[in-house]
Design an enzyme around this catalytic site. Structure first.
Site, PDB file in Angstrom:
ATOM      1  N   HIS A 128       0.981  -1.120   0.063  1.00 44.60           N
ATOM      2  CA  HIS A 128      -0.006   0.062  -0.013  1.00 44.60           C
ATOM      3  C   HIS A 128       0.850   1.177   0.038  1.00 44.60           C
ATOM      4  CE1 HIS A 128      -3.166   2.864   1.097  1.00 44.60           C
ATOM      5  NE2 HIS A 128      -3.897   1.818   0.749  1.00 44.60           N
ATOM      6  N   ASP A 173      -7.943  -5.356  -0.095  1.00 42.03           N
ATOM      7  CA  ASP A 173      -8.520  -5.978  -1.184  1.00 42.03           C
ATOM      8  C   ASP A 173      -8.133  -7.471  -1.026  1.00 42.03           C
ATOM      9  OD1 ASP A 173      -9.808  -3.976  -2.574  1.00 42.03           O
ATOM     10  OD2 ASP A 173      -7.881  -3.346  -3.330  1.00 42.03           O
TER      11      ASP A 173
END
Ligand code: CMC
Length: 435
Positions: free
Chosen positions: A313, A370
């Protein structure tokens, strides 16, 4: 509500050639500081260069706070863990858009208004009919969203609070209908109209999975799990799609157009499309005999373009708090639905291997939101290409809040970055015969 401005707390000095310039340092409510370069070009002729904007704050914002080092995420000051456990998606939507948790009367009024707008105009059936059956639902959702502005021209009145309010309610109400109809079109089933007796998430399940020929009862546990996913997706400050919504909106394009652009930005596999990519990867691993290490090795190979979707991320460098909540929920939903958990088992092994691998540890690559969300969508019965549509429904209140904050802020100008030109210097046009 207008955006609170950051407080000026000091100065930074920039020395360049023989000159030095003082630049104000501003600090936000959680102690994050930034150099304000608003006058940099006027005073020095310099601009800043920051591809990917990793060091650039594009605005001040009072909506969402996240601390990537410590794994903190708060909407309007409320920790995501508390909202996930105690709130509902429509209450979180209200909080994000209007800044405060609603009273009972405010929440009832909001739900009532949203619920009244769930139908889409009947002419839009033709619109769905005319797409090819294998159209990706994200393309249909983006197109359907911008096309709403053709039916509601009052959306052009972006500085009229009454017009903005009705546009907000219409968008929140209609996005699940558009999403579900894009799915029905793809599988050749009749479009199912919304049932306003149902809650928001239950209604999405009803429009997705019921058929006119059979009784369909929404499983309340499943509706609750979906509501949780929508809460976790509801905002994430200045990510790619939210920045897109702000950028498009800064030209004073209407809210439907701005949200449609955000949906397109979300579609990419580096952003919201990662949930679909994760399941593709897990399926490949299972089909390949379950050899998790092979795929970890591929992800590490600099000569292989393969990346482990659902890992890493831009901002979280410790853990993604949403991933922790989702992992626990995935466990519950899989048990409740009795779904085949082979992929869940592979996902857990993949996480375990990656978390102890030097490459991932060094680069601070952890499972993101996700990584497990696709497993829940899959267990609920959503096909892979619908996962990102669900993410878009969840992210909608965040996009709306970001757009509203941008439009109402005195700081807002049309977003127009500069560049450092590295192309050819001036040269004479050469006629085609002489090239
Ligand atoms: N698998 C393997 N290596 C990775 C991965 C990954 N998933 N993510 C980053 N790296 C490596 C990357 O190759 C680079 O290595 P090196 O320093 O040797 O060149 C290093 O880690 C830093 O990566 P980066 O690409 O510079 O980091 P970024 O902040 O630009 O990208 C990211 C962030 C999310 C795009 C990236 O981690 C990624 O592509 N992840 C997979 C896609 C994904 O899961 N996206 C969903 C993000 S969360 C939800 C959302 O935003 O919607």
């Amino acid at each position: 509500m207008t955006t609170a401005e950051a407080t000026r707390t000091g100065e930074a000095k920039l020395a360049h050639d023989d000159d030095a310039v003082d630049l104000p340092v501003v600090t936000g409510t959680e102690g994050e500081s930034a150099v304000d370069i608003g006058h940099l070009r006027a005073e020095t002729g310099l601009i800043t260069l920051d591809p990917g904007y990793g060091n650039t704050g594009s605005c001040t914002s009072a909506i969402t706070f996240l601390d990537g080092e410590q794994g903190i995420l708060r909407y309007r000051g409320y920790p995501i863990e508390q909202l996930a456990e105690r709130s509902t998606f429509l209450e979180v939507a209200y909080l994000l858009i209007y800044g405060e948790l609603p009273t009972r009367a405010e929440l009832d009024g909001f739900i009532d208004e949203v619920t009244r707008h769930t139908l889409i105009r009947e002419e839009m059936r033709h619109f769905f009919d005319s797409f090819p059956t294998d159209a990706h639902p994200m393309a249909v959702l983006a197109a359907g969203t911008v096309s709403l502005s053709t039916f509601y021209p009052d959306a052009q009145q972006i500085f009229d609070p009454v017009a903005v309010e009705i546009t907000i309610k219409r968008l929140i109400a209609k996005l699940p209908t558009l999403a579900a109809w894009s799915f029905k079109k793809a599988i050749g089933q009749p479009y199912v109209y919304p049932n306003n007796d149902l809650g928001y998430s239950a209604n999405l399940l009803h429009m997705m999975f019921s058929v006119p020929s059979e009784e369909y009862e929404v499983n309340e546990d499943v509706a609750k799990a979906l509501d949780l996913l929508l809460i976790l997706h509801a905002d994430h400050e200045q990510n790619c799609s939210a920045s897109t919504v702000r950028m498009v909106g800064s030209s004073h394009a209407n809210l439907y157009a701005s949200i449609s652009a955000g949906i397109s930005a979300l579609w990419g596999p580096l952003h919201g499309g990662a949930n679909e990519a994760v399941i593709n990867t897990l399926e490949r691993i299972v089909a390949d005999g379950g050899n998790v290490q092979k795929y970890v090795d591929r992800a590490k190979d600099p000569d292989d373009s393969f990346r482990l979707a659902g890992f890493g991320h831009r901002v979280y460098k410790n853990f993604d708090p949403r991933a922790r909540i989702i992992k626990a929920a995935a466990d519950r939903v899989l048990r409740a639905t009795g779904a085949d958990d082979q992929l869940f088992e592979v996902a857990q092994r993949l996480e375990e291997v990656a978390l102890h691998d030097e490459y991932f540890v060094e680069r601070k690559l952890y499972p993101n939101v996700d990584f497990y969300s696709g497993l829940i969508y899959r267990a609920i019965g959503f096909p892979k290409n619908m996962f990102t549509n669900c993410f878009a429904i969840g992210r909608l209140p965040g996009w709306i809040a970001q757009w509203k904050e941008m439009i109402e802020s005195r700081e807002t100008k049309i977003a127009r970055p500069r560049q450092v030109y590295v192309g050819a210097a001036e040269r004479e046009y050469v006629s085609i015969e002489q090239r």
